[in-house]
Scaffold this active site. Structure first.
Site: not given
Length: 337
Positions: A155, A182, A275
């Protein structure tokens, strides 16, 4: 000068290995061991840069020595394996699960094996190893079938970490990589082009029902989740966001069947939130090689920090170190794709 500790079945073999390494002026053998306890004692006393350990020692499997070293004084470890012996090969893969970085042929196999061992020892001595081992380290599931895929979640700060990791991979890399990064909507294509140019690796945007090929990194596009299918292709479909994200590393990691976990390496890089962390722990419990970016190199330590809190990581490294570790792990992997 790379300081090497050798652990071999008997002293004569250890001395022959030492002599073969001594011809490389960049390597210096600082100790010889023939048993697991002796290996641990010398590792703690001598603090070598790297350990070359036989997959079979005089007191049994070398994987037990690897697990003890990684519990008490984590160091880079290279396993020397007699390829003609199924038992030795099985012990070699157990050593990888216990924390060793790479597996090579025994130097007795000939000049090419000696050259490969020297190169591997020099390379692996640069890897910074950090471990959080429990009592189950020595009995973790072996990688008997070899690795077939690498799954990555990232991310905030992930693009540069991916660049460093991919640039460190040997080419051609014998496995496919599936990457969940992401990103804001509309930027996946730009990320793919930038990563390919910046890392030199073959990076593409993943497509639905696409067979995974070796030496390719697949970036999952925004707006869909990625699921690993039984045929080792990707299923891309919209769904509910997980941890506010779609695609989600959690969704991808969770799609690995239990029987395939031991043939999977899963990597969690820098990023905010959680996540992928819980699912990484599940993968580890089922025998996967689980790797987390270290705090010093991570732009944001949320995702990797949560994985560490859950004891989900077998290896904690910077991005380039992750690439070097993957090189060692895949050297004996069967071709994929």
């Amino acid at each position: 000068m790379v300081r090497v500790l050798i652990a071999e079945r008997d002293m004569e073999t250890a001395q022959r290995t030492s002599a073969s390494l001594a011809e490389d002026p960049r390597l210096c053998v600082v100790g010889l061991a023939t048993s697991s306890p002796q290996t641990v004692r010398l590792a703690m006393r001598l603090h070598p840069d790297v350990i070359a350990i036989a997959s079979r020692l005089s007191d049994g499997a070398g994987s037990a020595a690897v697990a003890q070293v990684m519990t008490r004084c984590p160091l880079p470890i290279v396993v020397m394996c007699a390829q003609e012996s199924p038992e030795a090969v099985a012990d070699g893969f157990r050593s990888l699960t216990a924390g060793a970085l790479a597996i090579t042929a025994c130097p007795e196999a000939g000049p090419s094996a000696v050259a490969e061992l020297r190169r591997t020892l020099r390379t692996m001595s640069e890897v910074k190893v950090v471990r959080r081992w429990g009592a189950s380290a020595a009995t973790a599931a072996p990688l008997n079938g070899g690795l077939r895929r690498v799954l990555v979640g990232a991310s905030t700060g992930g693009p540069d970490a991916l660049r460093l990791m991919l640039a460190a991979l040997a080419r051609p890399f014998p496995l496919p990589l599936v990457i969940v990064q992401h990103m804001a909507a509309g930027f996946t294509g730009g990320l793919v082009r930038w990563l390919q140019d910046a890392s030199g690796f073959n990076v593409v945007t993943a497509a639905h029902d696409q067979p995974l090929r070796a030496d390719v990194a697949y970036i999952v596009p925004e707006g869909v989740h990625a699921t690993l299918s039984d045929s080792d292709s990707l299923v891309l479909a919209p769904g509910r966001p997980e941890h506010g994200m779609m695609p989600s590393a959690s969704h991808l990691f969770r799609s690995v069947p239990p029987a395939e976990c031991a043939r999977t390496a899963a990597v969690l890089l820098t990023g905010m939130g959680k996540d992928g962390a819980q699912e990484l722990r599940v993968l580890k419990d089922h025998g996967a090689v689980t790797i987390v970016q270290d705090r010093a190199s991570a732009a944001v330590y949320g995702m990797p920090g949560e994985a560490i809190r859950l004891d989900a990581a077998r290896h904690v490294l910077d991005p380039a170190g992750i690439g070097r570790l993957l090189n060692g792990l895949v050297r004996h992997a069967p071709p994929a794709g």
